[in-house]
Design a protein around this motif. Sequence first.
Motif, PDB file in Angstrom:
ATOM      1  N   GLU A  31      46.843 -27.121  31.712  1.00 40.19           N
ATOM      2  CA  GLU A  31      45.811 -26.409  30.955  1.00 40.19           C
ATOM      3  C   GLU A  31      46.365 -25.986  29.595  1.00 40.19           C
ATOM      4  OE1 GLU A  31      42.213 -24.382  29.942  1.00 40.19           O
ATOM      5  OE2 GLU A  31      42.712 -26.086  31.215  1.00 40.19           O
ATOM      6  N   ALA A  32      47.609 -25.512  29.577  1.00 43.37           N
ATOM      7  CA  ALA A  32      48.245 -25.125  28.307  1.00 43.37           C
ATOM      8  C   ALA A  32      48.337 -26.340  27.385  1.00 43.37           C
ATOM      9  CB  ALA A  32      49.633 -24.529  28.562  1.00 43.37           C
ATOM     10  N   ALA A  33      48.694 -27.492  27.933  1.00 46.34           N
ATOM     11  CA  ALA A  33      48.788 -28.715  27.128  1.00 46.34           C
ATOM     12  C   ALA A  33      47.415 -29.127  26.604  1.00 46.34           C
ATOM     13  CB  ALA A  33      49.405 -29.842  27.956  1.00 46.34           C
ATOM     14  N   ASN A  37      46.555 -29.441  22.714  1.00 46.81           N
ATOM     15  CA  ASN A  37      46.098 -30.693  22.112  1.00 46.81           C
ATOM     16  C   ASN A  37      44.751 -30.529  21.413  1.00 46.81           C
ATOM     17  OD1 ASN A  37      48.430 -31.853  23.085  1.00 46.81           O
ATOM     18  ND2 ASN A  37      47.445 -32.777  24.855  1.00 46.81           N
ATOM     19  N   GLU A  38      43.841 -29.772  22.011  1.00 48.13           N
ATOM     20  CA  GLU A  38      42.552 -29.515  21.361  1.00 48.13           C
ATOM     21  C   GLU A  38      42.753 -28.720  20.070  1.00 48.13           C
ATOM     22  OE1 GLU A  38      40.003 -27.626  24.218  1.00 48.13           O
ATOM     23  OE2 GLU A  38      39.756 -29.475  25.385  1.00 48.13           O
ATOM     24  N   THR A  39      43.666 -27.760  20.119  1.00 45.23           N
ATOM     25  CA  THR A  39      43.942 -26.952  18.933  1.00 45.23           C
ATOM     26  C   THR A  39      44.557 -27.805  17.833  1.00 45.23           C
ATOM     27  OG1 THR A  39      44.271 -25.004  20.330  1.00 45.23           O
ATOM     28  CG2 THR A  39      45.122 -24.883  18.087  1.00 45.23           C
ATOM     29  N   HIS A  90      50.856 -35.619  18.053  1.00 45.63           N
ATOM     30  CA  HIS A  90      49.835 -35.051  17.197  1.00 45.63           C
ATOM     31  C   HIS A  90      49.979 -35.612  15.804  1.00 45.63           C
ATOM     32  CE1 HIS A  90      49.406 -32.467  20.554  1.00 45.63           C
ATOM     33  NE2 HIS A  90      50.652 -32.091  20.446  1.00 45.63           N
ATOM     34  N   VAL A  91      48.879 -36.131  15.292  1.00 48.73           N
ATOM     35  CA  VAL A  91      48.874 -36.685  13.956  1.00 48.73           C
ATOM     36  C   VAL A  91      48.144 -35.712  13.050  1.00 48.73           C
ATOM     37  CG1 VAL A  91      48.156 -38.631  12.550  1.00 48.73           C
ATOM     38  CG2 VAL A  91      48.891 -39.008  14.897  1.00 48.73           C
ATOM     39  N   HIS A  92      48.725 -35.424  11.917  1.00 49.55           N
ATOM     40  CA  HIS A  92      48.099 -34.509  10.965  1.00 49.55           C
ATOM     41  C   HIS A  92      47.297 -35.287   9.939  1.00 49.55           C
ATOM     42  CE1 HIS A  92      49.971 -30.462  11.749  1.00 49.55           C
ATOM     43  NE2 HIS A  92      50.301 -31.218  12.763  1.00 49.55           N
ATOM     44  N   ALA A  93      46.690 -34.576   9.063  1.00 50.39           N
ATOM     45  CA  ALA A  93      45.764 -35.164   8.100  1.00 50.39           C
ATOM     46  C   ALA A  93      46.403 -36.278   7.285  1.00 50.39           C
ATOM     47  CB  ALA A  93      45.217 -34.085   7.173  1.00 50.39           C
ATOM     48  N   ASP A  94      47.700 -36.152   7.034  1.00 49.01           N
ATOM     49  CA  ASP A  94      48.352 -37.186   6.220  1.00 49.01           C
ATOM     50  C   ASP A  94      48.831 -38.357   7.069  1.00 49.01           C
ATOM     51  OD1 ASP A  94      50.400 -35.972   7.552  1.00 49.01           O
ATOM     52  OD2 ASP A  94      51.434 -35.244   5.752  1.00 49.01           O
ATOM     53  N   ARG A 123      43.541 -18.269  16.774  1.00 46.95           N
ATOM     54  CA  ARG A 123      43.863 -18.176  15.346  1.00 46.95           C
ATOM     55  C   ARG A 123      43.327 -19.376  14.587  1.00 46.95           C
ATOM     56  NH1 ARG A 123      50.136 -17.242  14.960  1.00 46.95           N
ATOM     57  NH2 ARG A 123      49.721 -17.772  12.788  1.00 46.95           N
ATOM     58  N   MET A 124      43.490 -20.572  15.141  1.00 45.10           N
ATOM     59  CA  MET A 124      43.017 -21.774  14.448  1.00 45.10           C
ATOM     60  C   MET A 124      41.494 -21.807  14.424  1.00 45.10           C
ATOM     61  SD  MET A 124      43.506 -24.334  12.568  1.00 45.10           S
ATOM     62  CE  MET A 124      45.266 -24.070  12.472  1.00 45.10           C
TER      63      MET A 124
END
Length: 133
Positions: A31-33, A37-39, A90-94, A123-124
């Motif tokens: 659940e934490a993962a 991942n959603e965050t 996780h891939v970021h915007a760049d 927070r996000m």
Amino acid sequence: MNYKINRSLTFGLVLMTACRGGRGNEVVMEEAARVHNETMTLAVAVEQRIKKYESDTIQGISNDSIAHWRKLFEAWEEDVVEVPGNEAHHVHADNDHHHHHDHTPADVTAEQMLEIQQALARRMTDLSQRVHP
């Protein structure tokens, strides 16, 4: 003879309890993962929006607001804690993989890890609501 039966019974109960606790921890860590991942997916969208505002001054959003959002995002990013055993990348915007420093706390329980992920998610979400009017 009775001592051996009690000892075996006690050992079996301890083993069953330990195994049950492990599965419970595994479910909590999953659940934490999931929350993590959603965050991270939401963080990509927020980062993309901030970059868009930074490059497009016609949006009608003050530079002070954009700078503030950037600082909040970077502070959040510094606080990110990876979930042990979470193999998702996780891939970021760049489109680069984000490299965290060692963001795994040393000794936290599965429940504490879930609480950490939920706090980071809140927070996000709050930042997302500010950035996406």
